[in-house]
Design a protein around this motif. Sequence first.
Motif, PDB file in Angstrom:
ATOM      1  N   MET A 178       0.862  -1.186   0.000  1.00 50.44           N
ATOM      2  CA  MET A 178       0.000   0.000   0.000  1.00 50.44           C
ATOM      3  C   MET A 178       0.901   1.239   0.000  1.00 50.44           C
ATOM      4  SD  MET A 178      -3.069   1.137  -0.154  1.00 50.44           S
ATOM      5  CE  MET A 178      -4.251  -0.114   0.342  1.00 50.44           C
ATOM      6  N   ASP A 179       0.980   1.880  -1.173  1.00 45.09           N
ATOM      7  CA  ASP A 179       1.834   3.055  -1.375  1.00 45.09           C
ATOM      8  C   ASP A 179       1.190   4.291  -0.743  1.00 45.09           C
ATOM      9  OD1 ASP A 179       3.935   4.556  -2.389  1.00 45.09           O
ATOM     10  OD2 ASP A 179       3.357   4.323  -4.490  1.00 45.09           O
ATOM     11  N   ASP A 180       1.993   5.284  -0.439  1.00 43.04           N
ATOM     12  CA  ASP A 180       1.500   6.575   0.077  1.00 43.04           C
ATOM     13  C   ASP A 180       0.562   6.368   1.263  1.00 43.04           C
ATOM     14  OD1 ASP A 180       2.828   7.413  -2.217  1.00 43.04           O
ATOM     15  OD2 ASP A 180       1.001   7.677  -3.381  1.00 43.04           O
ATOM     16  N   PHE A 181       0.897   5.385   2.100  1.00 40.54           N
ATOM     17  CA  PHE A 181      -0.023   5.002   3.173  1.00 40.54           C
ATOM     18  C   PHE A 181      -0.321   6.176   4.107  1.00 40.54           C
ATOM     19  CE2 PHE A 181      -1.033   3.345   7.412  1.00 40.54           C
ATOM     20  CZ  PHE A 181      -2.180   2.629   7.097  1.00 40.54           C
ATOM     21  N   ILE A 201       5.121   4.014   4.117  1.00 41.52           N
ATOM     22  CA  ILE A 201       4.817   5.285   4.791  1.00 41.52           C
ATOM     23  C   ILE A 201       5.037   6.428   3.803  1.00 41.52           C
ATOM     24  CG2 ILE A 201       5.338   6.810   6.745  1.00 41.52           C
ATOM     25  CD1 ILE A 201       6.681   4.403   8.119  1.00 41.52           C
ATOM     26  N   ASP A 202       4.027   7.247   3.592  1.00 39.05           N
ATOM     27  CA  ASP A 202       4.133   8.323   2.616  1.00 39.05           C
ATOM     28  C   ASP A 202       5.231   9.314   2.991  1.00 39.05           C
ATOM     29  OD1 ASP A 202       2.932   9.597   0.187  1.00 39.05           O
ATOM     30  OD2 ASP A 202       2.827  11.279   1.591  1.00 39.05           O
ATOM     31  N   LYS A 203       5.882   9.832   1.961  1.00 42.10           N
ATOM     32  CA  LYS A 203       7.005  10.726   2.221  1.00 42.10           C
ATOM     33  C   LYS A 203       6.612  12.035   2.903  1.00 42.10           C
ATOM     34  CE  LYS A 203       7.427  12.056  -2.705  1.00 42.10           C
ATOM     35  NZ  LYS A 203       6.469  11.063  -3.222  1.00 42.10           N
ATOM     36  N   ALA A 235       9.735   3.015   4.525  1.00 44.61           N
ATOM     37  CA  ALA A 235       9.559   4.466   4.493  1.00 44.61           C
ATOM     38  C   ALA A 235      10.117   5.000   3.188  1.00 44.61           C
ATOM     39  CB  ALA A 235      10.277   5.112   5.672  1.00 44.61           C
ATOM     40  N   GLU A 236       9.390   5.889   2.537  1.00 45.93           N
ATOM     41  CA  GLU A 236       9.895   6.527   1.314  1.00 45.93           C
ATOM     42  C   GLU A 236      10.255   7.977   1.627  1.00 45.93           C
ATOM     43  OE1 GLU A 236       6.866   6.502  -1.775  1.00 45.93           O
ATOM     44  OE2 GLU A 236       5.616   7.921  -0.713  1.00 45.93           O
ATOM     45  N   GLY A 237      11.067   8.575   0.781  1.00 49.84           N
ATOM     46  CA  GLY A 237      11.431   9.985   0.953  1.00 49.84           C
ATOM     47  C   GLY A 237      12.412  10.240   2.083  1.00 49.84           C
TER      48      GLY A 237
END
Length: 277
Positions: A178-181, A201-203, A235-237
């Motif tokens: 699940m992207d941009d959660f 986890i959304d950036k 985690a992204e970003g």
Amino acid sequence: YHAKTKGKRHQYYLPTETDKPFQEVQLENDLRQAIERNEFYLAYQPQFSMKSGKIIGIEALIRWKHPQNGIIPPNDFIPLAEETGLIVQIGNWVLRRACEQIKDWNQRGYPPLHVSVNLSLGQFLDGHLVEMIRQILQETGIAPEHLQLEITESMTADVTYTIETLHQLKQLGVRISMDDFGTGYSSLSYLKNFPLDQLKIDKSFIKDVLKDEKDVAIVKTIIKLSHNLGLEVIAEGVENFQQLALLKENQCDKIQGYLVSPPISAEQIEEKYLQVP
Ligand code: C2E
Ligand code: MG
Ligand code: MG
Ligand code: MG
């Protein structure tokens, strides 16, 4: 339109260069030909294991090398691709290309990497998605668990359809993230009902995590929530060492971000991160 503007517009028959609708029509025509003309390519952003510090996967991110306008980022043409329905064709190309890349690396003896591919709403709602993925897996022969599909909360409005489709995909053996959660209209009940493997986890929550106590709370909660549900969390970003430290301290499983690497070419992935054993 004001009457005045409207009247003025009607004096012209030919669209001007600054006419936005005309530019959009132009872009749409270009987009239609972009696949045949081989103008898309994928950039790959590495994902790292927090535990080992090693690369474990990559996210495939589409780019369009427009003949006149240069490199166009996905946010500037994916919405148009969605509107026109071209997203199905484009999305299939992305899936195939990403799996072919993994196959190529497998065949050349590199250690296995998984590839994450972003799905769009139009693609998800297209009745042929599952069959298409089955075919691509068969043709490339990659291990299904090496393909991870990134969906977003905005794609899951039809809950019954989502559950059914995700189960069909899981039966193929692929993983679902699940992207941009946390940015969509999330409902905790879907975490119970969707067969997910990973939350991303959304950036936007990572960005100010050092300044904003609320972001700290949200990030910690998402990590805990993931683990309590038996899901992996990434985690992204991630852009600096302080963010990394906070994520490590809270047992985030994986990270992705400019701190470790921006999206790069397949050749660069090989040079920097892959060694034939
Ligand atoms: P996303 O799936 O959330 O991908 C992450 C985006 O964040 C990528 O932007 C990536 O380059 C960028 N990013 C990576 N690390 C950092 C960082 O440390 N800081 C910041 N600020 N940004 C970072 P990109 O490549 O421009 O893609 C934007 C969005 O376009 C993606 O967001 C995804 O939703 C969509 N997209 C990209 N490729 C595809 C595709 O093949 N199909 C579909 N349907 N959508 C795609
Ligand atoms: Mg993504
Ligand atoms: Mg995405
Ligand atoms: Mg994202």
